[in-house]
Structures are given as C-alpha cells and as structure tokens.
Design an enzyme around this catalytic site. Structure first.
Site, mmCIF file in Angstrom:
data_model
loop_
_atom_site.group_PDB
_atom_site.id
_atom_site.type_symbol
_atom_site.label_atom_id
_atom_site.label_comp_id
_atom_site.label_asym_id
_atom_site.label_seq_id
_atom_site.Cartn_x
_atom_site.Cartn_y
_atom_site.Cartn_z
ATOM 1 N N MET A 417 0.846 -1.193 0.000
ATOM 2 C CA MET A 417 0.000 0.000 0.000
ATOM 3 C C MET A 417 0.878 1.238 0.000
ATOM 4 S SD MET A 417 -2.920 1.420 0.012
ATOM 5 C CE MET A 417 -3.050 3.210 -0.015
ATOM 6 N N ASN A 419 1.008 4.311 0.952
ATOM 7 C CA ASN A 419 0.852 5.480 1.812
ATOM 8 C C ASN A 419 1.999 6.445 1.554
ATOM 9 O OD1 ASN A 419 -1.238 4.009 3.177
ATOM 10 N ND2 ASN A 419 0.414 2.876 4.151
ATOM 11 N N GLU A 452 4.329 0.769 -6.302
ATOM 12 C CA GLU A 452 4.041 1.658 -5.158
ATOM 13 C C GLU A 452 4.729 3.004 -5.326
ATOM 14 O OE1 GLU A 452 1.654 0.671 -3.436
ATOM 15 O OE2 GLU A 452 1.754 -1.362 -4.241
HETATM 16 ZN ZN ZN Z 1 -1.742 0.365 -6.646
#
Ligand code: ZN
Length: 1035
Positions: A417, A419, A452
């Site tokens: 993820m 972030n 990412e």
């Molecule tokens: Zn993605």
C-alpha cells in the site's frame, strides 16, 4: 495499492504423470502424526465478537445510567454549562459504551474497560425520539438527512487535522484526540463526518480565534453510512472557520484493515506491531475524519507509545518527548495537502537500513531485526533509490516529501500500500535473499516496488476525485511496473513483451465475460468501494493506458503526463482532466485527436472488440474490417439487457501489416469506428498474409479468414522471425481464445504451436503455456486426456532436450543471469514436467532425493517450485513430510511460499484435506496465504472437488475473515470455481449461491458464467478437439 499478482508459478499437475511415474514411489507408509496433525481448527471471529458485544451492551447500559445520574446532579448543583458533549452530557446513552467523561485519551494501558462499539449498541430515550422527529422533518421535505446520504454532504471542508494518538500495545487499544479545523461552505447545524467502530468520549466545537464554543445539542452514530453526527444548537456560519475536537478510543484490531496488529517471532519470543491500512475507507476506523479522497487537508500527527517501540508516520519525526514512566511521544512534521486514505502510521520494534537519493530524499527500509541483519531488505532499498530518481526524471516533478519509509510487515491484506512517505509491504513482496530467490520472485518484488513508487505521484500527489476512477491511479501504477522495470533492467523488454502475457492476455480472459463491467464503475455506497479494486481496474486500466501511449507516441504521452501532474499536484483529478491535458499535448505537436471521445468508449463500455479482417476475393487491395464485442459464451445473458452485443462499438486504432515469406511491410494506423468498413491496403498478392494489431499494442483480438490463418501458420513454420516476438505471442493467445469462444476451429491454435520447436524466445512459449493452462483444466478429468497430453509433450520434447536443466547457480547473482534464457528454460521445464515428460520427472525426483539424503538443497533456484511440486506429486508421503518440515524451519519468505504451494501438489486426498483444514489456522498459515493454499488445491485435479467442498463448508468463516477485503474473496471465489466444468458442478454452484448469505455477489455471477462457458465448451467443442488430435497423432 498492489493486489496479489497471479503470475503462474506452478505446473498444472495432471493425472498422466502420476500414473506413469507410480514406479517412483517407494511404498505407501501411512502418515506419521507430525506437528500439523494435531493443529487446532479455526475459530470463527464472529462468535467472539457477538459475545463481547453482548457483554458490553449490558455493562455499557448500566454504566451509562449511573453516569447520567451523576452528571445531571453535578450539572444541577454547579450550573455548569456543558460545551463538551460526551455520552453522559448528551442525555441518554447513545454514543457511548462506558459513559465516562474523564478524558480516556491519557489513560494508562489496561485501565478502564475496552472501548465499546457504540453503533452496535442499544439506542433509546429522548434523543432517539428527537432524531426520529428530525428524520420525519427531512422526509416531509422529501430529502435524505445529511447523515443518510451515501456521500458526505459537502457543506464543510476540513483544512487541517491535529491528531494525537496513544497506542497501548499491552491490551491492543488506542486513544486519540483529533482537532479538525473546518471551513464552512454552507450554513448548517450538522457536522457529519466518518467514524466507525470507535468509542467517542467527548466532542467540542469552537469558533476559531474566538473563545466562545458552539453548544452541541446532541451527537449520534449513523452506522449505515459509517458517520458520526454532531448536532449544534445553532448553525455554523458561512466562510467562518471552526475547530472540532473529538476525544475517542478504539481497539487495535486483530484483522487486516484500519489500525490493526500483527506479530512475528524473534528468538523464540512473539513480538507485536501495529500498523494501518486506510485505503479505501478504513481511516474512519482510526480517527473521525472526512474520509473521502476529495477532502484533502494537512495533518499533524503525534504518537505516544512505550519507549521500547518506535513509531512511524508519513512525515519524519520533528521532536520526541520522553516521559519518566517509559513512554515517549513522537511529534511528526506536518504533511502537505493529502487524502485521508493515504495517511499511515505504525508502532513496532523494527530496525532499518537507509540510503539517500541524489535529490536528498532519505529512503529507509524497516523490517524485523533478523531480516535487516541478513540484508534481506537491501535489494528493495537499492532499487527504490534508483526508481525515485527515474520517476523524478520521467515526470519532471520532484518527490514531494523529505523521506520515504518502506515497511515490511508479516501480515497485510494487499501485496503493498502506497501510503505517502510510509509505504507498507507484505514481507513476501519486499524482502529478498539473493542466495535463495528465483528470477520470478525477484521480478515480483521489483514490480511491486515500482508500482508503489509510481503511486507517490499517481495517487498520493494527484488523487482521483472519486473511486469510480480508481483505475486511473491503479492502471498507471500497473503500466509503470513494466516501464520502471525496463529502466532497472533494460534488456528485459517488459513493456514490449512481458506486459502481453501478464496483463493483456490475462485481463482479456476476464473482460471477455458478459458479466464483466466497465473500467470506470459507478460507486455509491462505501460498501461498493472495495469492489472497484479488481483486475479490470488494474490490468484493463494498464492495457488501455498502453494503447493510448502507443497511438499518441511515447514522447508526447510523457509530456502530457508531466503537464497533468504539474497542473494537479496536491489536488484531485478526474479522467476528463487527464484526457484534456493529453489532447492539448497532442495538439502542440500538430495532431488532433479527441482523446476523451475515443477513451470514453473504452472506459465506459465493458468488454472489448474482436476485429475480423477479410481479404476481399474479388477486388485487389481491398479488405473488409468488421468489429463486434468478444464474448466467451454467446449464450450468456447480457448484463445490461437494454443493449445487445450488437450495440457495442469502439474507435479502434488498428495497425495492419502485410507480409510474405521473408518480408513484412511497415504498419499503418487505421481508425476503425464502424461495424464494418472497407479499406485499401498496398500490394496484396497471392500468398501475402495480413497481420493486425502490430506488437499487440491494442486492447482487442484479431481474427482472419481461414486462408489467412493458414498463411500465418506457414510463415511461423518456415521463418517465424519475420513476425515480431510480441505478435507471435499475440497470435497464440488470440487463436486459443477465439477457439475457446467458438470463433475459430479448435485445431488452429494447436497447429500454431507446432512451430514452437524452433522458437527460442521466451514470450511465445509463455503465451502458449498460459493459453494451454485453461484448456488443460477443461480436459484434465476427461477420459481421453492422454491424447491431449501426448500432443503437448511432442511439441515440448525437442526444445526440452535442446535447453536441458540449469546448473546449480547458487553463487551466481540473479540479476546477472540471462533473464530471457533462464525464463525460457524454466517455462519449457515446467511444461515438460507438468505434462509428464519422463526425463523431467526423473530429474526432479533425483534432485529431491539428493536434498533429502544430503540435507543440502542444491536445486537450481529458478526451478525449485517446479521440482518441489513435481517431487511431492510423484514421490511418497515422506517427501511431503520433508517439505512440510522445511516450510516450518525456513525463515526466507520466498522459500516459505513455494514450499507451501508444493504441499498442494500431492495426489493424496487425505493430505490435501488436512492441509486445507490447517490453512485456516493463523498460527500455521498466514491469513493472506490461506487463500493461496485453497486455490492451489483447486488447481490440482485430485483436489478440485475437495477445495470446492471445503470452500462451501467454510464459506461463513472465509467470508467473515476476508469479506471486507473483497478482492481476496473474489480471488478465492474464482480460484475454487473457475475450473469446474461439468453439469453436476454447475448445479452445485448454483445451489450453493441460492443458499449462501450475502457477500461477493459479483464474484459469484462471474463464476456462474465461467462455469457455464466451460460446460458449453465441453458440449460443443471437446469432441471436435479430440477428433483432430487423434487424427494428428496417427500421422
Ligand atoms: Zn496500486
């Protein structure tokens, strides 16, 4: 966010090889009760929660009444004006489980009772009546009250959040105080913001810069929309700014979303960590907030924790304040404007290694201390530095934050993820031990990181306005996985080649179902949002972006992206913003294409076209090009009955080339926008073939008349290099799928793959192997399977002999190894072993025996998964036990994963059943790996019915466990159903769907269509295929 990639890693086990190689078995000793034999069964989470809620309910009610009495008395005695409104001040118990007004935010760990789930608790009293009256009032006005609308009402805008958290790792609770600075756009008495599964202690509203508060009349949760409502005594005034303060507490959950906990074992001791996953709608479980991407704000976060832990968040720590009792508060710098779902924090006792980019960005990789010590994070750290430099150069927009932390956690619902400044990865997608990882594993790790990092620009910096366009950020990140990997490994040709098999061919399988959906999907309810994170968004998104980049030209496309990011940075953008910027970029180079008009047809319509190119027999140089929607099962009911398949039309950038035995013309783009069109092409002679969709840059299939197919097959057999590698792979994939859907006779694809004995490139082999896989699954339980098996073995035999096995390359760097050559050899070995090549089986068995007897694993890294799986399927239970033992003892995550998958290759149904049961024990198999175990058992023809039965029996548990992370559920549903292909199995599926309760409806309708198409294929085409195979094998 990266989903778990479904790159094919293990051979399809077939009954053939098991029968043939029975001689390899050395007895049938029963299974000795190993450590796994007495493993406990799964415990349903739902029951625990039910009991806990019930207790809290009773207790909460009692305490609330007491608190109410106490507060009323105090209020009367002291005539205090309550500005703050906790549960007690709010009248009857509504938003409270324990009714305490004393700020629990600073409570020591363990003090007080666990926070309740207010929205699940009883409501009653005057306030409920008030609320009912209010709702009636809204009804009279024929309007939904602001809290009942699927989207936040929009009269308030958060500008800045100050968030103070205290994490109590002993009892897995946390408390928080959030101060939100609000701007009022329309006057209103209501503050509606998201808050879910938390206990709110106190609420205060004050006008900024003025001392006076605004009285809170009452507060309540509205669980249907996951909001918390503050009703004020007077309206907030337009263009003024207010401060909303909320004190709350909640659990650090033992699940995979929101602020959750996880653990790992170090030196025999279990250690805990807590981390967040807010995308798409789980920030609201960690703090009250305006949890929609459009509400960008700045955030200042502080985290208080025991000094034995460290804390991380999006920004670097500004100051740390130590307390005498062994607690510390980290104050993080303020973030730029950002969306709530990109916020993140973690409390852990990891260690790290660090590097710095040319532009001064500090990159750290945090992981469990033993992994850091071993250097397992070094590969990821190094490529991250290069990739930040790559993206800064490609986008001409610098990375926005002073640092980027990569956090490797043992448990996570997604592969990773993005972030902002604190990206979280599941260990298997970021840690890499070069001495025991295959190229494929290295590729997985690399691509997840490239993905990412791309999001730091496409997602974090420029965020889609709303979830319907999630494909924009995910499509870009997925496309850039290939572009960025090419930057790291220029010889690998990822964007031009591997993209085809791993993305284009893969998603056309899904999008060829009548039950597919457009890549831009309407999203209303919060519960719909998870649904949009699927392969259509990721892979079709990427395929459409690639088509766009190709018809625009890569350099204009790149310029357009630079403009788009510069214009919209720190803001939100919708797809039309992108189309407009790209159209302008094209205009600047003198081209005029209305990109929005073209792309709307591809993004708002589901599915894709099949183009048919027919040479006109009467007139030279004229060809007829027609388009129709491609569907696997033409009997399937259209999802949208108002429009038949005939009404689907696309503007298609079709490239066409003509060729003869030694030459191919340069291609030209023909825009096809009608059902059927005539086009003139140059030099159309006898024995000249036509080839459409040059290098497969377009998102569609191409079909030809049989004569042209024959000419193409001849060309491939005589001199395949006249046709590009990508088109060779494309022809294979198109032919297999056109035949599967009944557009083409069944023998054409099987004739095409005959040329493979001369094919030295990896991609066409890979395309063939992937296309054969579903066909193999359609046939692997049929009577005549061995005919098919033998035909494939014949095609593979000579290349298998030519390439041989890799040497033990333990000391060789993976990156230095020739990717193309090693991948080709791996692919051919996989096909040979799967279809029962005797030499391949012997070789695998010898390697396994050597490992067992010497206790040294000398199996070449790149084929370990194939050898393990083949060994387990051929050899006796001792081998299974041995692999099981190794699965437990290894600490390298890449090795653990392939050992676990190898266990599913057994043909012993008892072993498979026990493995299935163990898969739900989180102590043995990580939550995210359990799904893989079940799916892999379903791929094994000996386990298909077991996995399918297990799935039905455990559906309630599985749905409770993965229900919210819908992607996992849909992966599971398709994994256990996609190869069912008999009338009986179809009936079972339909009966099961009738009886199940809720969840995954979309996945099930897709499953039914897939199985119906399988059954239909069996009925219509199976015999045709076998007849041709029989004839072909006797010649
Ligand atoms: Zn993605």
């Amino acid at each position: 966010m990266a989903l778990e990639e479904k790159r094919e890693k293990r051979p399809p086990v077939t009954p053939m090889m098991i029968e043939e190689e029975a001689a390899l078995r050395n007895g049938s000793r029963g299974l000795t009760p190993g450590p796994w034999a007495e493993a406990a069964g799964p415990r349903p989470r739902t029951t625990e929660r039910h009991i806990a809620v019930h207790k809290r309910l009773v207790l909460g009610f009692a305490v609330s009444i007491l608190a109410l009495l106490a507060v009323t008395m105090i209020a009367v005695l002291l005539s205090v004006r309550f500005e703050e409104c906790g549960a007690a001040a709010d009248g009857p118990p509504r938003a409270s489980g324990n009714g305490s007004l004393s700020g629990a935010a600073r409570q020591p760990p363990g003090a007080g009772q666990p926070p309740g789930r207010p929205e699940e608790e009883a409501r009653g009293g005057e306030a409920a009546e008030e609320e009912e009256e209010e709702e009636e009032e809204w009804q009279r006005r024929q309007e939904l009250p602001p809290w009942a609308r699927p989207r936040l009402p929009g009269h308030l805008r958060p500008l800045h959040y100050n968030l103070m958290l205290s994490a109590f790792m002993e009892n897995f609770t946390f408390s928080g105080e959030v101060n939100v600075q609000l701007e009022v756009r329309n006057a209103s008495r209501y503050i509606v913001l998201h808050a879910h599964r938390m206990h709110i202690e106190a609420v205060r509203v004050a006008e900024d810069k003025l001392a006076g508060g605004v009285r809170v009349a009452r507060t309540f949760f509205y669980p249907q929309t996951q909001v918390f409502v503050v009703v004020l005594n007077r309206s907030l005034e337009v263009q003024r700014s207010y401060n909303l303060k909320i004190i709350y507490n909640a659990l650090i959950e033992n699940e995979l979303l929101g602020f959750f906990r996880s653990s790992y074992v170090l030196h025999g001791e279990r250690r805990f960590l807590a981390v967040t996953q807010f995308s798409p709608t789980h920030a609201r479980k960690a703090f009250p907030c305006f949890d929609e991407p459009i509400y960008k704000a700045t955030f200042k976060i502080s985290i208080r924790h025991q000094a034995t832990y460290l804390s991380l968040s999006n920004m670097p720590v500004e100051t740390s304040v130590f307390e005498e009792d062994g607690w510390v508060t980290d104050h993080f710098s303020q973030t730029p404007l950002m969306s709530t779902y990109y916020l993140a924090w973690a409390v852990c006792n990891f260690t790290y290694r660090e590097t710095v980019t040319k532009s001064g960005v500090v990159v750290r990789l945090y992981a469990r201390p033993d992994a850091i010590r071993r250097g397992s994070g070094d590969y990821a750290l190094n490529i991250t530095r290069s990739l930040i430099e790559f993206y800064e150069d490609y986008f001409k927009v610098p990375y926005s934050l002073p640092k980027l932390d990569l956090l490797a956690v043992p448990k996570h619902p997604y592969a990773a993820m993005e972030n902002w400044g604190l990206s979280v990865f599941v260990e298997q997608r970021i840690l890499l031990d070069p001495s025991i990882s295959s190229i494929l594993y290295l590729l997985d790790v690399t691509m997840v990181i490239v993905h990412e990092l791309c999001h730091q620009w496409f997602g974090d910096l420029v965020t889609p306005v709303w979830w319907e366009d999630v494909w924009l950020k995910e499509g870009f990140a997925h496309y850039f996985e290939f572009v960025g990997t090419d930057y790291l490994y220029p010889g690998w040709n990822m964007e031009k080649q591997r993209f085809l098999t791993d993305v284009l061919h893969e998603v056309m399988l899904l999008d060829g179902l009548a039950s597919s959906h457009p890549v831009s999907q309407e999203v209303q309810q919060a519960t719909d949002i998870d649904r949009v994170f699927d392969w259509i968004a990721y892979k079709k998104g990427a395929a459409l972006i690639r088509m766009l980049a190709n018809f625009m030209g890569h350099s204009v496309f790149q310029m357009g992206l630079q403009d788009y990011l510069t214009i919209h940075k720190y803001g939100n953008a919708a797809r039309n913003d992108l189309w407009n910027t790209l159209s302008k970029a094209l205009k600047r180079v003198g081209k005029s294409v209305n990109i929005q008009e073209v792309m709307d047809q591809w993004t708002l319509q589901m599915g894709y076209p099949v183009i048919t190119i027919l040479g006109n027999e009467t007139t030279d140089n004229i060809i007829v090009i027609s388009q129709e929607r491609f569907v696997y099962d033409s009997d399937a009911k259209p999802k949208d009955p108002s429009r038949g398949d005939n009404s689907y039309l696309w503007q298609i950038p079709l490239t066409i080339a003509v060729g003869n035995t030694s030459h191919i013309s340069s291609e030209a783009i023909i825009w096809v926008s009608n059902k059927s069109e005539h086009h003139r092409i140059p030099a159309f002679e006898e024995a000249t073939w036509l080839l459409g969709n040059i290098n497969q840059t377009g998102y569609f299939r191409v079909n030809y008349d049989i004569r042209n197919w024959r000419l193409l097959i001849n060309q491939l057999t005589r001199n395949h290099e006249v046709i590009s590698v990508s088109n060779r792979a494309g022809l294979i994939d198109d032919a297999f799928n056109l035949a599967r859907a009944g557009y083409l006779p069944q023998n054409i694809p099987l004739e095409i793959i005959r040329y493979l004995s001369e094919e030295k490139d990896f991609l066409p082999w890979h395309a063939a192997s992937r296309a054969l896989y579903p066909l193999d699954k359609l046939l692997d339980r049929t009577e005549n399977y061995n005919i098919f098996n033998e035909y494939i073995l014949r095609q593979v035999a000579s290349m298998y002999l030519k390439l041989g096995w890799p040497m033990n390359n333990l000391n060789k760097s993976l990156v230095q190894a020739s990717y193309q050559h090693e991948e080709l050899r791996r692919e051919v070995i996989m096909l040979a072993c799967s279809f029962g090549n005797k030499h391949c089986h012997q070789q695998a068995a010898t390697l396994i025996s050597d490992w067992i007897s010497s206790n040294r694993n000398r199996i070449p890294l790149n084929v370990r998964d194939i050898v393990y799986c083949t060994g387990v399927s051929l050899m006796d239970e001792d081998v299974w036990e041995f692999i099981w033992m190794k699965f437990h003892s290894t600490t390298a995550v890449s090795e653990k994963k392939i050992l676990l998958e190898a266990l599913t290759c057994s043909d012993d149904r008892n072993l498979l059943n026990r493995l299935l049961n163990l898969s739900l024990n989180s102590e043995v198999v990580l939550d995210q790996d359990a799904i893989d175990v079940i799916i892999h058992v379903a791929r094994n023809p000996h386990g298909r019915d077991l996995a399918w039965k297990f799935f039905r029996e455990k559906w309630k548990i599985l749905n409770a466990r993965y229900g919210e992370a819908l992607f996992m559920n849909s992966k599971l549903v398709s994994g256990v159903t996609e190869f069912l292909n008999t009338e009986g199995e179809l009936r079972e599926l339909k009966n099961f769907i009738k009886s199940y309760e809720g969840g995954a409806a979309v996945s099930f309708s897709r499953a039914v269509e897939t199985v119906e198409a399988n059954v239909r294929w069996q009925r219509l085409y199976k015999e045709e295929l076998f007849q041709w195979l029989r004839k072909s094998l006797t010649h």
